[in-house]
Design an enzyme around this catalytic site. Structure first.
Site, PDB file in Angstrom:
ATOM      1  N   SER A  11       0.697  -1.250   0.085  1.00 18.15           N
ATOM      2  CA  SER A  11      -0.025  -0.043   0.111  1.00 18.15           C
ATOM      3  C   SER A  11       0.957   1.425   0.054  1.00 18.15           C
ATOM      4  O   SER A  11       1.780   1.446   1.073  1.00 18.15           O
ATOM      5  CB  SER A  11      -0.919  -0.170   1.113  1.00 18.15           C
ATOM      6  OG  SER A  11      -1.196   1.199   1.551  1.00 18.15           O
TER       7      SER A  11
HETATM    8  N1  LIG Z   1      -6.435   8.156   2.246  1.00 21.58           N
HETATM    9  C1  LIG Z   1      -5.806   7.197   2.770  1.00 21.58           C
HETATM   10  C2  LIG Z   1      -5.986   5.915   1.902  1.00 21.58           C
HETATM   11  C3  LIG Z   1      -6.047   4.670   2.425  1.00 21.58           C
HETATM   12  C4  LIG Z   1      -6.449   3.582   1.501  1.00 21.58           C
HETATM   13  O1  LIG Z   1      -7.414   3.635   0.650  1.00 21.58           O
HETATM   14  N2  LIG Z   1      -5.605   2.396   1.731  1.00 21.58           N
HETATM   15  C5  LIG Z   1      -6.083   1.207   0.907  1.00 21.58           C
HETATM   16  C6  LIG Z   1      -4.740   0.360   0.466  1.00 21.58           C
HETATM   17  S1  LIG Z   1      -3.686   1.341  -0.204  1.00 21.58           S
HETATM   18  C7  LIG Z   1      -7.151   0.200   1.772  1.00 21.58           C
HETATM   19  O2  LIG Z   1      -6.937   0.471   2.918  1.00 21.58           O
HETATM   20  N3  LIG Z   1      -8.027  -0.169   1.129  1.00 21.58           N
HETATM   21  C8  LIG Z   1      -8.647  -1.242   1.891  1.00 21.58           C
HETATM   22  C9  LIG Z   1     -10.155  -0.745   2.159  1.00 21.58           C
HETATM   23  O3  LIG Z   1     -10.438   0.425   1.815  1.00 21.58           O
HETATM   24  O4  LIG Z   1     -10.955  -1.361   2.612  1.00 21.58           O
HETATM   25  C10 LIG Z   1      -4.507   7.267   3.392  1.00 21.58           C
HETATM   26  O5  LIG Z   1      -3.752   7.969   2.882  1.00 21.58           O
HETATM   27  O6  LIG Z   1      -4.306   6.305   4.596  1.00 21.58           O
END
Ligand SMILES: N[C@@H](CCC(=O)N[C@@H](CS)C(=O)NCC(=O)O)C(=O)O
Length: 198
Positions: A11
């Site tokens: 990530s």
């Molecule tokens: N704006 C957030 C974005 C976080 C995000 O979307 N992370 C993704 C992985 S890159 C995630 O957790 N996806 C799983 C989900 O949303 O269920 C940050 O910077 O922490």
């Protein structure tokens, strides 16, 4: 205890937080969630982050997510060590040294000696389990605090009650960046010793 971060290596936001931690010398306890198996959707994780994103930080029970918010939080928290020098340690040194330099007194009041011991106590706690004030890398906070603490000890010794401060200061003394402190510290000690004993 190192702050815990729920993370997934692939990530980008997680990597941004891991890089920020590295840059400021902070050790994180990294817990890798299995995204493909939906570990981030399990009730235990939803309880701490209902938005189920990574990274999520757990700093001794304080939960924060979104990498940008986490990084600002970590920066501000570890920036605190630098402000501890300007706002607490150095301002205390000034309150002791200035009246002596102005020949208004030759005494160090007991309450200010107590404040110096409190300051050693805070620093000792910051240094618990750490080589430097912010973690395993030297930062600008160590440099400022090294100048202040090496000087203020003239007015109140760093006793064995503050072993982390003793270890940290002797570590500082062995660094090449500490060398410019030596002559001036000697001048400071001579000046204030002569003013106190005059
Ligand atoms: N704006 C957030 C974005 C976080 C995000 O979307 N992370 C993704 C992985 S890159 C995630 O957790 N996806 C799983 C989900 O949303 O269920 C940050 O910077 O922490």
């Amino acid at each position: 205890m190192a702050p815990k971060v729920y993370s997934i290596d692939a990530s980008p936001p997680c990597r941004a937080t891991l890089m920020l931690a590295k840059a400021i010398g902070l050790t994180l306890d990294v817990y890798n969630l299995n995204l493909l198996e939906g570990e981030h959707l399990k009730p235990e994780y939803l309880k701490i982050n209902p938005q189920h994103t990574v990274p999520t930080l757990d700093d001794d029970g304080f939960i924060i997510w979104d990498s940008h918010a986490i990084n600002l939080y970590l920066l501000e928290k570890y920036d605190q060590r630098l402000h501890f020098d300007s706002g607490v340690a150095f301002s205390l040194l000034l309150r002791i040294a200035k009246p002596i330099r102005l020949k208004q007194t030759k005494l160090i009041p007991d309450n200010l000696k107590g404040e110096v011991r409190d300051t050693y106590g805070f620093l000792n706690a910051f240094l618990e389990g750490k080589k430097w004030t912010c973690g395993d890398k030297v930062t600008i906070a160590d440099i400022h605090l090294a100048a202040t603490i090496s000087s203020i000890q003239l007015f109140e010794p760093i006793t064995d009650s503050y072993p982390n401060v003793q270890r940290w200061l002797s570590n500082c003394e062995q660094q090449s960046w500490y060398q410019p402190n030596l002559k001036g510290l000697n001048d400071f000690n001579n000046l204030f010793t002569s003013l106190i004993n005059a």
